[in-house]
Every structure is written in structure tokens, then in C-alpha cells.
Design a protein around this motif. Structure first.
Motif, short mmCIF file in Angstrom:
data_model
loop_
_atom_site.label_atom_id
_atom_site.label_comp_id
_atom_site.label_asym_id
_atom_site.label_seq_id
_atom_site.Cartn_x
_atom_site.Cartn_y
_atom_site.Cartn_z
N ALA A 86 -11.69 -18.98 -2.51
CA ALA A 86 -10.81 -20.10 -2.21
C ALA A 86 -9.85 -20.36 -3.36
CB ALA A 86 -11.63 -21.36 -1.92
N TRP B 236 -13.83 -31.42 -3.15
CA TRP B 236 -13.83 -30.01 -2.75
C TRP B 236 -15.12 -29.31 -3.17
CZ3 TRP B 236 -10.96 -27.43 0.61
CH2 TRP B 236 -9.76 -28.03 1.04
N VAL B 237 -15.52 -29.49 -4.42
CA VAL B 237 -16.71 -28.79 -4.91
C VAL B 237 -17.95 -29.23 -4.15
CG1 VAL B 237 -18.15 -28.34 -6.94
CG2 VAL B 237 -15.68 -28.41 -7.18
N MET C 178 -17.85 -27.63 -0.72
CA MET C 178 -18.08 -26.20 -0.81
C MET C 178 -19.54 -25.89 -1.14
SD MET C 178 -14.59 -24.66 -2.50
CE MET C 178 -14.31 -25.76 -3.83
N LEU D 246 -20.11 -18.60 -1.70
CA LEU D 246 -18.79 -18.55 -2.34
C LEU D 246 -18.85 -17.70 -3.60
CD1 LEU D 246 -15.91 -19.79 -2.01
CD2 LEU D 246 -16.59 -21.43 -3.79
N LEU E 46 -13.52 -18.94 -7.01
CA LEU E 46 -12.91 -20.25 -6.91
C LEU E 46 -11.75 -20.33 -7.90
CD1 LEU E 46 -12.99 -22.97 -5.57
CD2 LEU E 46 -14.77 -23.68 -7.16
N ILE F 255 -20.87 -26.29 -9.60
CA ILE F 255 -20.47 -24.91 -9.31
C ILE F 255 -21.52 -23.95 -9.86
CG2 ILE F 255 -18.78 -23.10 -9.84
CD1 ILE F 255 -16.65 -25.37 -9.90
N LEU G 139 -14.25 -17.66 -11.72
CA LEU G 139 -13.82 -19.04 -11.89
C LEU G 139 -12.49 -19.03 -12.63
CD1 LEU G 139 -14.34 -22.07 -11.55
CD2 LEU G 139 -15.44 -22.05 -13.79
#
Lengths: 174, 580
Positions: B73, B98-99, B102, B109, B112, B127, B137
Motif C-alpha cells: 500500500a 490507516w495502520v 490495516m 501486508l 507500506l 506495524i 517500510l
């Protein structure tokens, strides 16, 4: 729409004394442009020339450069270049030597000029192509092996990496 | 489905999924999703990569639910002008929502990428703990986090391949965060920590690099001295992309030769950057690999023209060059004759505020490069003077330009030869460069240039305007033309309510519009918001005049940010921002 000429060739003041130093000419130019800008903002009410007042403010929003570049340039302004390389320079016949920062020079021509001023004489080295009998001094250096060599034969960067000290000798000795 | 395609309806979903897997671009997948309901369902259920250009355009929980199989994403937050201090620091762009969504909906995932988002240490912690297969990341131009958050990432993401912090602002709370990468961790391929302000422990970094044998990109921060760079290069000779730390040291011939050998040893080096505080004696150490370089970033290298030319003229294969205006016109002439494969050029101002000692970089440098580099398509150029003639020449030389950003530092600067506005010059650019996607204007400009842009710039996606135009017509030309416009950002222009209201529906075809220090009133914003429910009309007034709801219609708006959204007004606006 108002505007103004900021051509570098236009002289602001035709009676400008040609002996004025460069820095004061630039100051004059800057003052005048601030004046003109303020005049502009008064005449067009819909425009806000905020940038002109914030020019020196580190939080300025103009010109559009990113924070990392902005702080790097400001840091450069406040910080002196930490890299120096001072070597001893002796003139033959003069017991007291001088010191010179080689990093402050761009190359051999620059160095010769500096030394010429420092010791009030004309100096030659193998880089300089004049062959003149009036040149009374030659520039030599001691390299990392302890040998005395004429300055100017090797590229400037290589010279910087091997030079230990400098000596200005009379031509006859070479 | 239409009768003659009934056979297609008999294909099981997996077949279409497999077909769609060959569609690599987002645009193509978006198009496929619009064909019919079936394709829409199959496409979005199998989509692996999602790009959200505006984090407020869709609610995170909705996005996660619609695309359940996402592995990668990209989410962008603040408007572009936030880079230049125009957006209040508390405006928004927080990554938490968002985090959290997700972590809940995309446990698999892997990648990111955030840009201009506010990412907290709690987000980084979440995350680190939520995605067992996390590989990439990337936090570009982000802020809100510290090295403690990075420590959590280092400690927990056992398969991390890329950690990129480009241009982010990071607080230094945990000194040796790099030591949190555990001993068995060997997967790192790319590490960009150039933005970190504090000390980085070079010994720990060296040990990390030693065990990550696949490391290809290493961009250090200014704290890493040259002596340590040698050690790092010796342990990673396979490097393709290097960002040096401080590029100066006390005079030391042995260090020079060790550095030179270490650099020569990196036979795959294609990209160089860093060069903080460069010292003249050490710059020649890079000469040997110049010929292999495709990208050179001397953005922070405050060295003079002779040194710059010595390096750049050796870079015969350069595609991308970033440099300070200290290169001067003569340096750019050298670029034009040496770097025939150049595609992208960016020239930055070394003295943006004072111009106490003006640098001799003028329009001539730009013209020289436009003439000498046939593949040049992307330009960012800061200078202090320009002429229409020069712009016409650039337009004629380089009709293949896709990105042209010119910043003449003094606003309202005229053509210094003819004293005219720069309308004809920029018009020539948009008329000649048919594929132009991005344009930034500067100098004295009237509404005429906007007429040309509106009529000719058919592929233009992003337009930046500052201190230009005569009145409302300027903005009207843009909004009624420019068929593919996505992002429009305007500051200090005399554009008012009328063009906005006349072109309200255009705004829904764009990602966003930013206007600051223009002539828009609150009344127009109210009208616009009422007429266009799928737009968020955000008014930003920082001068604290009291609640905007109480202000009259003729109240001037300082800053305005309008964007299309299916999420409705956001709930995290600070005091100074009001969604009308």
C-alpha cells in the motif's frame, strides 16, 4: 500589473562612485528592491507580499525548497569550513617562517599569488610558464620522503597529499 | 454480460484473477474494475497493490474491506505545499487510522509506503507487531516518530528488506536503535537514513552491513565520517546505491588512497549521493567510478564550479543529476557536452535568501542543457533571471519534456531583456511539449499564459502557480481546460470566488486544489460545499478570528484545501481547519 526591472545591468544610481566596494553596491541594490516591493504591496491590495518580510526568517515559505536543504544551507552559513591544512613556509635568508593554509587555495596560480604577497617578491614554479630573468625566487617543497622538489610538476591534489613544508629559494641554487 | 460474451461469464473467477495479474498499472486495473460488476468484484478481491493519493479520500476501514488481498500500500497525506511550511503542522495526515485498519484487515501486508503523513511511534510499534511478513517500510517526508519507533521495527520485522526514511523528520530518543536488529537478521537490501540528524553508531552499522550480504542501497547521514565509510564500503562491495556521510576529513593521504580503493572496489555503484560538507581533497576519490554512474545527487555539496565540473564531466552515463547552482552556466555547458544520456536535471539555489554574491547561473545554462541532452525530459531549475527567448528555445529543443519546474527566485520577475512578462515563454513550453505532465510557473505572468495552458496542456496532471495572474480569468482558463489535471496548487495569486463556483464540477475530477493568499471568500466556500457533497472544502485560518461558522460570507479565506472524497468530512481537524 506593476513590476520592476531587476536586470543586473541596470545601474541603480548613475552617479554611483566606481570606487565603491562591491559589497556596498549589493547592499544598495537590495535596499532599493525592498523599497519597490513594499511599494507594490501597497498598490495591489489583493496580493499579500508576505514573503518579502519573511525573507530572512528560517521558517520562510519562499523560495520553495524542502526542509532538509533549507537547514543544510543555513548550517553552512553559520559554520566555518573546518578543513584547513597549514604548512610552514620559509624564505631563504629569512630565519622566521610563515604559515599558509593550502586548502584555502584553488591551485598553483592561487598559491603563487598568495606567497608573492606574503613575501613581497615574485616567485616562480614549474607550473608557471614565464621564463623571466627578473624572477628571483623559486618555490620548492619537502615531500613525504624528505626530498626537496620544485612545486608545480604534479597535479594539485597529488601535491596536497605529499607536501610537508614549503621553501622559497633563490633562483641561482636550482 | 452482453450476449456474445456469455462464454466469458462461464470462466471461473480464478481465470480472470490470473488474467488481471498481468495488469501491472493501477490505471489498468481501475479500468478493468469498471467493465462490469463481476470484473469489479474479481479485480478488487485479487488486487495486491493499492495507491491512495489522498489519505482522506476514503475511510481506511472501507479501503481494507474492499481490497482484502492487498500486500503493498502507498498512502499520501499532507498537500505538497506542506514541504514549504505553508500547511499548519497540526493540519492532519495522521497514520493511526490507516495502520489500525490495516493491522486488522491486512495481516499479510508486506510493503507500506507513507508520504507526508504523521506517523507516531505507536504506529511503528503496531506495524512491527502486526505483519509477520513485513518487508518494506518507506516513510518519505513524514514526521511524528522517533528512533524508538525505529528500534521496534528493527527488533520485530524479521524479514525487513527496505527501510527508507527519505526527507523525514525524526526525533532522536533511542541512541542505538540500529543495534535492535537481532544477530540472525540478514535480509536488509536497502537502508536510507540520510535524514537523521544525530549520531549513528558506525560500528553497529558495520556489523549489520557485514551480515546483510544482499545490501544494495545504503544512504548514510552526515554523522558518519569518511574513515568509517571506508569500512562500510569494504564490507559491502556489491553496493549499487551509496549515500555518503560527511565527505571531508583532516588531511591524510593514506585515508585518501584507502577511500579511493574502497570506492573502486564497488564495481556495481550506479547511484551516488550525500556529500555533506565536501572537502576538496577527498572529492577526487570518486573519479574512478563516475563513468558507471546513472544517478548523481550533489544537492548538498557546496563546492564550486571547478570541482563540480571535474566530477560531472566524467559521468558519461548519467541519467539523473541533482546539483547546486554553484555549477554555474559554464558547468551546465560541460554537462550538456558530457552527459548525453541525461534525463533529469535539478538545480537548487545555494543562497536562496540573500544573493549577496550572485552565482553566475542564468537562463543560458538551462538552454545549453536543453540543446545538448536529447533525452532530457524532467527539469527543476532555480535561477534569478529568465527570458522568453530562452524558454522558446528550450521548448523548441525539448518537445519531449514531461516535467518542467522553473523557479525564478524573485517573484514577478520580468524577461530581463525585453521587460515583458514571461507569458510567451511558458506558452511555448506547453504548446511544444505535448506530453507535459507537471509544470511549475514563476516570474511575471498575466492571464494570457493561463489561456495557453488551459488550451494546450492536455496531459498536464500537476500545476503549481505562485505570484501570477491578473484576476479570475486566469484560474477559469485552467479549470475549464487542462482535461487531465489532478493536482492544482496556487499561492499569492489574485484568483477569487467566480472561477471556483463556475467550475465546481471540475474539482470532482481532480485529486485536490490548494489555494493560499488568494482572494477567495468564505461565502464561496459555503456555496461550493453545499453544491458538491463529494468534496471536502477545508478552510484554514491561522490568524484566530474566532469560530469560522460565525464569520460572514465576505470573510477572506487565508488558505483553502479542496479534495474529492467518499469518506465525508474528516473528524481529526485541528482548531485552525474547518470543513465547510
Amino acid at each position: 500589473m506593476g513590476g520592476y526591472c531587476n536586470s543586473p545591468s541596470s545601474s541603480i544610481d548613475s552617479s554611483c562612485d566606481p570606487d565603491l566596494s562591491t559589497s556596498s553596491i549589493f547592499e544598495q541594490r537590495r535596499d532599493l528592491s525592498t523599497e519597490l516591493r513594499l511599494g507594490l504591496s501597497l498598490s495591489s491590495s489583493s496580493l499579500q507580499h508576505k514573503y518579502s518580510h519573511k525573507e530572512k526568517d528560517p521558517l520562510s515559505d519562499w523560495p520553495p525548497i524542502k526542509p532538509l536543504l533549507r537547514s543544510t544551507l543555513e548550517g553552512k552559513a553559520h559554520q566555518s569550513n573546518s578543513e584547513t591544512f597549514f604548512v610552514k613556509v620559509y624564505m631563504e635568508g629569512v630565519p622566521i617562517g610563515r604559515k599558509l593554509d593550502l586548502f584555502a587555495h584553488n591551485g598553483y596560480d592561487d598559491l603563487i599569488k598568495s606567497l608573492g604577497h606574503m613575501f613581497r617578491t615574485t616567485i616562480t614554479c614549474s607550473h608557471v610558464s614565464q621564463v623571466s630573468l627578473e624572477k628571483s625566487h623559486v618555490l620548492t617543497y619537502e615531500d613525504e620522503e624528505g626530498d626537496w622538489m620544485m612545486v608545480g610538476d604534479v597535479p594539485w591534489e597529488l601535491f596536497l597529499s605529499t607536501v610537508k613544508k614549503l621553501k622559497i629559494t633563490k633562483v641561482e641554487k636550482c | 454480460m452482453v450476449g456474445r460474451f456469455r462464454w466469458a461469464a462461464m470462466f471461473p473467477d480464478e481465470v480472470w484473477e490470473h488474467v488481471f495479474s498481468f495488469l501491472t498499472s493501477d490505471g489498468d486495473r481501475n479500468a478493468a474494475a469498471l467493465v462490469c460488476r463481476n470484473w469489479n468484484r474479481i479485480e478488487r478481491r485479487s488486487r495486491k497493490r493499492v495507491f491512495v493519493g489522498n489519505c482522506y479520500s476514503v475511510a481506511p476501514t472501507v479501503a481494507v474491506r474492499l481490497f482484502p488481498e492487498v500486500r503493498a500500500a502507498v498512502i499520501k497525506g499532507k498537500p505538497h505545499f506542506a514541504d514549504f511550511n505553508l500547511v499548519p503542522s497540526d493540519w492532519g495526515g495522521g497514520a493511526e487510522a490507516w495502520v489500525e485498519a490495516m493491522a486488522e484487515g491486512w495481516p499479510n501486508l508486506e510493503e507500506l509506503r507513507f508520504k507526508r503523513m504523521v506517523v507516531s511511534d505507536d504506529c511503528l510499534d503496531l506495524i512491527a507487531r502486526s505483519f509477520k511478513n513485513f518487508k518494506v517500510l518507506s516513510l518519505v517526508s513524514c514526521d511524528g516518530f522517533s528512533t524508538s519507533g525505529l528500534a521496534a521495527i528493527a527488533a520485530n520485522c524479521r524479514h525487513l528488506r527496505e527501510l527508507n526514511l527519505r526527507e523525514s523528520e525524526v526525533e532522536e530518543t533511542c541512541l542505538n536503535w540500529i543495534s535492535h536488529f537481532p544477530e540472525p537478521f540478514t535480509s536488509l537490501v536497502a537502508l536510507d537514513i540520510a535524514c537523521l540528524e544525530g549520531e549513528v553508531n558506525a560500528s553497529i552499522l558495520e556489523r549489520l552491513i557485514s551480515r546483510c550480504s544482499n545490501i544494495m542501497t545504503l544512504r548514510l547521514n552526515h554523522s558518519v565520517p569518511l574513515e568509517r565509510l571506508v569500512g562500510l564500503l569494504q564490507r559491502a562491495p556489491q553496493l549499487m546505491d551509496l549515500g555518503t556521510g560527511k565527505f571531508s576529513a583532516r588531511h591524510n593521504p593514506q585515508l585518501f588512497s584507502r577511500l579511493e580503493s574502497a570506492i573502486v572496489g564497488c564495481k556495481n555503484l550506479r547511484s551516488l549521493s550525500g556529500f555533506w560538507e565536501p572537502g576538496l581533497t577527498y572529492l577526487p576519490a570518486v573519479y574512478s567510478i563516475c563513468e558507471g554512474l546513472t544517478s548523481l545527487n550533489l544537492n548538498y555539496a557546496t563546492v564550486q564550479n571547478p570541482e563540480l565540473v571535474k566530477i560531472i564531466s566524467r559521468c558519461k552515463n548519467l541519467r539523473r543529476l541533482l546539483v547546486m547552482d554553484l555549477i554555474e552556466d559554464s558547468g551546465l555547458v560541460a554537462v550538456a557536452s558530457s552527459c548525453k544520456l541525461l534525463q533529469e536535471l535539478r538545480v537548487f539555489p545555494s543562497d536562496p535568501y540573500d544573493a549577496a554574491e550572485p552565482v553566475s547561473l542564468t537562463e543560458h545554462g538551462l538552454v545549453a542543457v536543453s540543446a545538448g541532452c536529447p533525452m532530457l525530459h524532467s527539469v527543476l531549475y532555480f535561477c534569478r533571471q529568465m527570458t522568453n527567448a530562452a524558454l522558446l528555445t528550450v521548448a523548441k529543443n525539448r518537445p519531449n519534456l514531461t516535467c518542467f519546474r522553473l523557479c525564478i527566485i524573485e517573484p514577478h520577475t520580468r524577461d530581463y531583456v525585453t521587460q515583458e512578462p514571461l507569458d510567451t515563454g511558458f506558452s511555448a513550453i506547453v504548446e511544444s511539449c505535448k506530453d507535459l505532465r507537471r509544470l511549475s510557473l514563476s516570474g511575471l505572468l498575466t492571464d494570457l499564459v493561463f489561456k495557453s495552458i488551459g488550451a494546450s496542456a492536455n496531459y498536464l496532471e500537476m500545476l503549481s502557480i505562485a505570484f501570477a495572474g491578473d484576476g479570475d480569468m486566469g484560474l477559469h482558463y485552467i479549470l475549464s481546460g487542462c482535461k487531465n489535471l489532478r493536482k492544482l496548487e496556487i499561492r499569492d495569486c489574485p484568483f477569487g470566488d467566480k472561477p471556483l463556483l463556475q467550475n465546481a464540477s471540475k474539482l470532482e475530477t481532480m485529486r485536490s486544489l490548494w489555494m493560499s493568499s488568494c482572494s477567495v471568500t468564505l461565502g464561496a466556500c459555503r456555496q461550493l460545499a453545499r453544491a458538491m457533497p463529494r468534496l471536502n472544502v477545508e478552510v484554514i485560518n491561522e490568524s484566530g478570528r474566532g469560530p469560522l461558522a460565525a464569520q460572514p460570507d465576505n470573510c477572506p479565506v487565508e488558505k483553502l484545501y479542496i479534495y474529492r472524497t467518499i469518506a465525508g468530512p474528516r473528524t481529526d481537524t485541528p482548531q485552525c481547519v474547518w470543513t465547510v
